[in-house]
Design an enzyme around this catalytic site. Sequence first.
Site, PDB file in Angstrom:
ATOM      1  N   ASP A   1     -16.623 -11.111  -4.470  1.00  0.00           N
ATOM      2  CA  ASP A   1     -17.415 -10.125  -5.220  1.00  0.00           C
ATOM      3  C   ASP A   1     -16.855  -9.891  -6.622  1.00  0.00           C
ATOM      4  O   ASP A   1     -17.607  -9.738  -7.584  1.00  0.00           O
ATOM      5  CB  ASP A   1     -17.491  -8.798  -4.457  1.00  0.00           C
ATOM      6  CG  ASP A   1     -16.124  -8.217  -4.187  1.00  0.00           C
ATOM      7  OD1 ASP A   1     -15.452  -8.703  -3.257  1.00  0.00           O
ATOM      8  OD2 ASP A   1     -15.691  -7.311  -4.926  1.00  0.00           O
TER       9      ASP A   1
ATOM     10  N   SER B   1      -8.817   1.513   8.528  1.00  0.00           N
ATOM     11  CA  SER B   1      -8.270   0.966   9.768  1.00  0.00           C
ATOM     12  C   SER B   1      -7.150  -0.005   9.433  1.00  0.00           C
ATOM     13  O   SER B   1      -6.633  -0.682  10.298  1.00  0.00           O
ATOM     14  CB  SER B   1      -9.361   0.248  10.551  1.00  0.00           C
ATOM     15  OG  SER B   1      -9.903  -0.779   9.751  1.00  0.00           O
TER      16      SER B   1
ATOM     17  N   GLY C   1     -15.500 -13.829   0.124  1.00  0.00           N
ATOM     18  CA  GLY C   1     -15.545 -12.451  -0.380  1.00  0.00           C
ATOM     19  C   GLY C   1     -15.245 -12.407  -1.860  1.00  0.00           C
ATOM     20  O   GLY C   1     -14.370 -11.669  -2.309  1.00  0.00           O
TER      21      GLY C   1
ATOM     22  N   SER D   1       1.373  -9.758  -0.577  1.00  0.00           N
ATOM     23  CA  SER D   1       1.024  -8.338  -0.480  1.00  0.00           C
ATOM     24  C   SER D   1       1.430  -7.653   0.809  1.00  0.00           C
ATOM     25  O   SER D   1       1.633  -6.439   0.814  1.00  0.00           O
ATOM     26  CB  SER D   1      -0.478  -8.169  -0.696  1.00  0.00           C
ATOM     27  OG  SER D   1      -1.193  -8.848   0.319  1.00  0.00           O
TER      28      SER D   1
ATOM     29  N   GLU E   1      -9.288 -14.322  -4.597  1.00  0.00           N
ATOM     30  CA  GLU E   1     -10.106 -13.742  -3.534  1.00  0.00           C
ATOM     31  C   GLU E   1     -10.386 -14.797  -2.470  1.00  0.00           C
ATOM     32  O   GLU E   1     -10.319 -15.994  -2.753  1.00  0.00           O
ATOM     33  CB  GLU E   1     -11.463 -13.282  -4.099  1.00  0.00           C
ATOM     34  CG  GLU E   1     -11.400 -12.006  -4.913  1.00  0.00           C
ATOM     35  CD  GLU E   1     -12.780 -11.526  -5.339  1.00  0.00           C
ATOM     36  OE1 GLU E   1     -13.055 -10.327  -5.179  1.00  0.00           O
ATOM     37  OE2 GLU E   1     -13.576 -12.343  -5.849  1.00  0.00           O
TER      38      GLU E   1
ATOM     39  N   LYS F   1       0.816  -1.221   0.000  1.00  0.00           N
ATOM     40  CA  LYS F   1       0.000   0.000   0.000  1.00  0.00           C
ATOM     41  C   LYS F   1       0.849   1.270   0.000  1.00  0.00           C
ATOM     42  O   LYS F   1       0.393   2.330  -0.435  1.00  0.00           O
ATOM     43  CB  LYS F   1      -0.917   0.021   1.221  1.00  0.00           C
ATOM     44  CG  LYS F   1      -2.024  -1.015   1.177  1.00  0.00           C
ATOM     45  CD  LYS F   1      -3.233  -0.502   0.403  1.00  0.00           C
ATOM     46  CE  LYS F   1      -4.371  -1.506   0.434  1.00  0.00           C
ATOM     47  NZ  LYS F   1      -5.513  -1.069  -0.382  1.00  0.00           N
TER      48      LYS F   1
END
Lengths: 332, 332
Positions: B220, B80, B218, B317, B214, B55
Amino acid sequence: MTDLAIRFDDIAAAAARLHGVAHRTPVRTSRTADAATGAQLFFKCENFQRMGAFKFRGAYNALAQFSPAQRAAGVIAFSSGNHAQAIALSARLLGMPSVIVMPHDSPAAKLAATRGYQQGQAGSEVVLFDRYTEDREAIGQRIAAERGMTLIPPYDHPHVMAGQGTAALELLQDTADGGPLDLLLVCVGGGGLIAGCAVAAKHLQTGITVLGVEPEAGNDTQQSLARGEIVHIATPQTIADGAQTQHSGQLTFPVIQRHVPRILTVGDAQLVRTMRFFAERMKMVVEPTGCLGAAAALEGAEGLPDLRGKRVGIVVSGGNVDLQRYGGWLAG
Amino acid sequence: MTDLAIRFDDIAAAAARLHGVAHRTPVRTSRTADAATGAQLFFKCENFQRMGAFKFRGAYNALAQFSPAQRAAGVIAFSSGNHAQAIALSARLLGMPSVIVMPHDSPAAKLAATRGYQQGQAGSEVVLFDRYTEDREAIGQRIAAERGMTLIPPYDHPHVMAGQGTAALELLQDTADGGPLDLLLVCVGGGGLIAGCAVAAKHLQTGITVLGVEPEAGNDTQQSLARGEIVHIATPQTIADGAQTQHSGQLTFPVIQRHVPRILTVGDAQLVRTMRFFAERMKMVVEPTGCLGAAAALEGAEGLPDLRGKRVGIVVSGGNVDLQRYGGWLAG
């Protein structure tokens, strides 16, 4: 001035043998650790070494120097720890049989790992003995005699010591751009790692101070340095299983006497906090013995020099730890 | 053919901005993983990135492009998780204030880490809100309006997406000596990472297949690809907290549609086994979300191509995980 068991040339020769076989492990840094100590800390990450610990260096360096007859007969070692796996893997890479003599109640994961490294090498096996009723030395000597195998001890052997010294050689080479190191902290069990590292470091950077770090409960080398002779202690109670040795070696101790002014000690609670630091901030798994040097720097220890403004090398010796116990230490 | 939010040039420009600021993280390999899969796996270790996750790349790339007026007023983010820490650290490095809006019941370690990254930067703070009675969007928009701050979302922003793509750029550069990669596996939350990585990878190696992974609970994006439009789901129950997004982004989804033929899924039990694999064999701490790609390769997943003989890149990641929960997962 008596001759020591190894000289710098032996370490340079070991480095040539290990080139392309052992990993040149990374030297990592941590802003958090530097801010906490006021120093620049350089962690030599032998937990990323093949089989997970520096022991591969010494084992491979020793086995690579076997004569053709020795190779044909193979190697034998007594160990339930990293030395076992280092010998098993090195023997397979060099195409020779290995016999590892291990207690019958060794953790299943260690037995499986050792057998895994032996896989595909004819004549290799793990021989189990009962710690309570059998004498492993007698078993080992009988097998060695019957099969003509060469015994490689875990630390008190010049080729093993020279191999371990390549860790410090690489660390000093890889930090040289920023100037010499002021201090090198090395964990101490039987003394093979610190003996090799001290010879390498003092040859390359004569101004460097090399200090050993032992568990509080297993400070035999600290006692030996004070007494001027090798002190034997009972098997110490500490989570640093790689430093549960009862005494230094006949070959390692004179090197420590010559090059290491003193030994520091840290407690098990400090080792656990240091394991957490490595996991949380540096995202790496380090076994308790591998935390000894870093624990002295991060948690403090009697006899530790003022680190502020200093460049400090720390050998992180390995990362082989039972996940169940490790998980418990992290969870607290 | 509609225009996508980012092109390869944006990723190359991001790489130039990040040079010397972000870590060029190592690409690591594992003989054990290769033997288990019959493939050559290349792990891009963003758990060793600054603040412990990829990130940082996107956050810094976005903030580095602020105008002088935007810099003076600063940045605001709701998060968060890793995005909060990435924004806080990037803002401090660039000398601008940051406001991070976090739930008042966030883990103490995350609050402390975020505040730690803000330390010394005037005008920076963590603003807490009550998840059950307050609307974080309203709070954020009020603060942004009052202070003139720029909101940077966690994934649906071209500069964020381009920054994340530098992870794949480096991975492909650092494995190019051995030939192109056949497959790239990337974890999917809101899609910022896979969008950037897919654009970088397909530009550099047109023959590469990029697949997302995924959590089962989850999926999606898997549903969205099947339906051809963005599907919204309830907040999924999974230990992969970085992939607990309810839907892809308006900017990320079209990139995924163009470049990613399908999304695989893995369950939490597979993620735990993969965490153990990373700890035991590679001696590194990887958070559950960071295990998604490796879990698909090591544990299998419906729709996974035959890996035998293939060169496979896997983006790991991040490594930010609560030590207490992590310890519990390792101990089993």
